[in-house]
Write a protein that holds these residues in place. Structure first.
Motif, PDB file in Angstrom:
ATOM      1  N   ASN A 297       0.824  -1.206   0.000  1.00 22.04           N
ATOM      2  CA  ASN A 297       0.000   0.000   0.000  1.00 22.04           C
ATOM      3  C   ASN A 297       0.858   1.257   0.000  1.00 22.04           C
ATOM      4  O   ASN A 297       0.556   2.240  -0.690  1.00 22.04           O
ATOM      5  N   SER A 298       1.949   1.237   0.759  1.00 17.54           N
ATOM      6  CA  SER A 298       2.842   2.393   0.797  1.00 17.54           C
ATOM      7  C   SER A 298       3.485   2.629  -0.565  1.00 17.54           C
ATOM      8  O   SER A 298       3.545   3.768  -1.059  1.00 17.54           O
ATOM      9  N   ALA A 299       3.962   1.550  -1.196  1.00 16.97           N
ATOM     10  CA  ALA A 299       4.569   1.675  -2.526  1.00 16.97           C
ATOM     11  C   ALA A 299       3.542   2.129  -3.557  1.00 16.97           C
ATOM     12  O   ALA A 299       3.830   2.959  -4.429  1.00 16.97           O
ATOM     13  N   PHE A 300       2.327   1.592  -3.442  1.00 22.43           N
ATOM     14  CA  PHE A 300       1.273   1.958  -4.391  1.00 22.43           C
ATOM     15  C   PHE A 300       0.922   3.435  -4.277  1.00 22.43           C
ATOM     16  O   PHE A 300       0.751   4.120  -5.286  1.00 22.43           O
ATOM     17  N   ILE A 301       0.826   3.938  -3.045  1.00 21.00           N
ATOM     18  CA  ILE A 301       0.518   5.356  -2.856  1.00 21.00           C
ATOM     19  C   ILE A 301       1.617   6.224  -3.463  1.00 21.00           C
ATOM     20  O   ILE A 301       1.335   7.252  -4.084  1.00 21.00           O
ATOM     21  N   LEU A 302       2.865   5.823  -3.294  1.00 24.57           N
ATOM     22  CA  LEU A 302       3.977   6.595  -3.848  1.00 24.57           C
ATOM     23  C   LEU A 302       3.868   6.675  -5.369  1.00 24.57           C
ATOM     24  O   LEU A 302       4.067   7.741  -5.963  1.00 24.57           O
TER      25      LEU A 302
ATOM     26  N   GLU B  95       3.719  11.858 -10.846  1.00 20.56           N
ATOM     27  CA  GLU B  95       3.216  12.307 -12.149  1.00 20.56           C
ATOM     28  C   GLU B  95       2.752  11.104 -12.968  1.00 20.56           C
ATOM     29  O   GLU B  95       3.424  10.077 -13.013  1.00 20.56           O
ATOM     30  N   ARG B  96       1.574  11.229 -13.587  1.00 19.23           N
ATOM     31  CA  ARG B  96       0.932  10.145 -14.343  1.00 19.23           C
ATOM     32  C   ARG B  96       0.758   8.899 -13.470  1.00 19.23           C
ATOM     33  O   ARG B  96       0.889   7.777 -13.919  1.00 19.23           O
ATOM     34  N   GLY B  97       0.448   9.142 -12.206  1.00 17.63           N
ATOM     35  CA  GLY B  97       0.349   8.047 -11.248  1.00 17.63           C
ATOM     36  C   GLY B  97      -0.846   7.142 -11.471  1.00 17.63           C
ATOM     37  O   GLY B  97      -0.779   5.949 -11.162  1.00 17.63           O
ATOM     38  N   VAL B  98      -1.950   7.686 -11.991  1.00 16.73           N
ATOM     39  CA  VAL B  98      -3.143   6.863 -12.202  1.00 16.73           C
ATOM     40  C   VAL B  98      -2.844   5.728 -13.163  1.00 16.73           C
ATOM     41  O   VAL B  98      -3.279   4.584 -12.960  1.00 16.73           O
ATOM     42  N   ARG B  99      -2.070   6.024 -14.203  1.00 15.46           N
ATOM     43  CA  ARG B  99      -1.721   4.992 -15.180  1.00 15.46           C
ATOM     44  C   ARG B  99      -0.832   3.927 -14.550  1.00 15.46           C
ATOM     45  O   ARG B  99      -1.052   2.728 -14.739  1.00 15.46           O
ATOM     46  N   ARG B 100       0.166   4.353 -13.789  1.00 17.65           N
ATOM     47  CA  ARG B 100       1.036   3.379 -13.125  1.00 17.65           C
ATOM     48  C   ARG B 100       0.253   2.577 -12.079  1.00 17.65           C
ATOM     49  O   ARG B 100       0.489   1.387 -11.899  1.00 17.65           O
ATOM     50  N   GLY B 101      -0.648   3.252 -11.391  1.00 18.53           N
ATOM     51  CA  GLY B 101      -1.458   2.546 -10.408  1.00 18.53           C
ATOM     52  C   GLY B 101      -2.303   1.460 -11.050  1.00 18.53           C
ATOM     53  O   GLY B 101      -2.444   0.359 -10.495  1.00 18.53           O
ATOM     54  N   LEU B 102      -2.861   1.760 -12.223  1.00 19.14           N
ATOM     55  CA  LEU B 102      -3.673   0.756 -12.917  1.00 19.14           C
ATOM     56  C   LEU B 102      -2.822  -0.433 -13.331  1.00 19.14           C
ATOM     57  O   LEU B 102      -3.249  -1.595 -13.195  1.00 19.14           O
TER      58      LEU B 102
ATOM     59  N   ARG C 279       9.699   8.520 -12.527  1.00 22.61           N
ATOM     60  CA  ARG C 279      10.463   7.885 -13.613  1.00 22.61           C
ATOM     61  C   ARG C 279      10.243   6.375 -13.687  1.00 22.61           C
ATOM     62  O   ARG C 279      10.856   5.701 -14.514  1.00 22.61           O
ATOM     63  N   VAL C 280       9.397   5.860 -12.823  1.00 26.06           N
ATOM     64  CA  VAL C 280       9.133   4.422 -12.828  1.00 26.06           C
ATOM     65  C   VAL C 280       8.339   4.049 -14.086  1.00 26.06           C
ATOM     66  O   VAL C 280       7.312   4.669 -14.386  1.00 26.06           O
ATOM     67  N   SER C 281       8.811   3.057 -14.808  1.00 28.58           N
ATOM     68  CA  SER C 281       8.121   2.621 -16.029  1.00 28.58           C
ATOM     69  C   SER C 281       6.955   1.707 -15.684  1.00 28.58           C
ATOM     70  O   SER C 281       6.821   1.216 -14.554  1.00 28.58           O
TER      71      SER C 281
ATOM     72  N   TYR D 162     -10.441   6.830  -6.109  1.00 27.20           N
ATOM     73  CA  TYR D 162     -10.451   8.130  -5.429  1.00 27.20           C
ATOM     74  C   TYR D 162      -9.565   9.124  -6.163  1.00 27.20           C
ATOM     75  O   TYR D 162      -9.950  10.284  -6.389  1.00 27.20           O
ATOM     76  N   THR D 163      -8.369   8.680  -6.555  1.00 28.57           N
ATOM     77  CA  THR D 163      -7.445   9.570  -7.255  1.00 28.57           C
ATOM     78  C   THR D 163      -7.957   9.928  -8.643  1.00 28.57           C
ATOM     79  O   THR D 163      -7.747  11.043  -9.123  1.00 28.57           O
ATOM     80  N   THR D 164      -8.625   9.002  -9.300  1.00 32.73           N
ATOM     81  CA  THR D 164      -9.151   9.253 -10.644  1.00 32.73           C
ATOM     82  C   THR D 164     -10.213  10.337 -10.639  1.00 32.73           C
ATOM     83  O   THR D 164     -10.218  11.231 -11.501  1.00 32.73           O
TER      84      THR D 164
END
Length: 214
Positions: free
Chosen positions: A19-24, A29-36, A109-111, A166-168
């Motif tokens: 959960n901590s890593a996911f929140i980060l 930037e562009r976190g919604v895409r990485r989260g998905l 910068r995480v792919s 929630y973020t979306t």
């Protein structure tokens, strides 16, 4: 089986590490895409484990007190004992300074591939294994069993699904609250891991012994 899957799924979704890593990732930037991507990879890992169990059992639960049934219970018992031992060892060990991985310094910068790999790496595999041992009792000819397995996968992912949605839909409000949640998780990470490991471990031990001697 249903109660066990609910308990295990709840313990998985409350885990502080993923959960901590996911929140980060989500608040970058562009976190919604990485989260998905993270969520899809996480679900894929769960589904592969469940699918492997179903292939082994043929979708039919083994007879009670048969060798496969006893082996599954013994495996769940071993995982429970392992979680208890891990939680107790971590509780007794004095706190140590944690060194954050390099990717946490620049999450923007995480792919996508890295996000997917992190989802697999950060899954609590001992807990997932307990879920797999429980899924041995699933009967795919029963709608209830199918719904139970589906619910387990959704429940084990529910915390991240909630944060993603929630973020979306409310990105500004979500970012502030999720950053606060991540700070809390980082501060209480060890306590959360100890509590979840001990509680779930004791549940698995008690439930497995009960079924073995019943």
């Amino acid at each position: 089986m249903v109660v066990d899957l609910v308990v295990i799924g709840t313990a998985i979704t409350l885990g502080p590490l993923h959960n901590s890593a996911f929140i980060l990732l989500l608040t970058a930037e562009r976190g919604v895409r990485r989260g998905l991507v993270f969520i899809l990879s996480w679900l894929a890992g769960l589904l592969m484990v469940i699918a492997a169990v179903i292939l082994l059992t043929g979708g039919t639960p083994p007879a009670r007190q048969s060798v496969p049934s006893t082996a599954a219970l013994a495996g769940k018992l071993a995982l429970g004992l392992g979680l208890v031992a891990y939680g107790e060892r971590k509780r007794r060990r004095p706190p140590r300074p944690r060194h954050a991985p390099k990717w946490m310094e620049r999450p923007d910068r995480v792919s996508g591939w890295t996000a997917a790999g992190l989802a697999i790496l950060l899954q609590p595999w001992a807990m997932v294994g307990a879920g797999a041992a429980t899924a041995v009792d699933a009967n795919l000819s029963s709608i209830a069993s199918t719904l139970a397995l589906t619910g387990f996968c959704v429940l084990a992912t529910s915390s991240m699904l909630a944060m993603e949605l929630y973020t979306t839909f409310s990105p500004v409000a979500a970012e502030a609250k999720l950053r606060g949640l991540r700070d809390w998780l980082d501060t209480h990470q060890d306590q959360a891991i100890v509590s979840l490991s001990l509680l779930l471990g004791l549940w698995l031990v008690a439930d497995s012994i009960y079924q073995l001697v019943e």
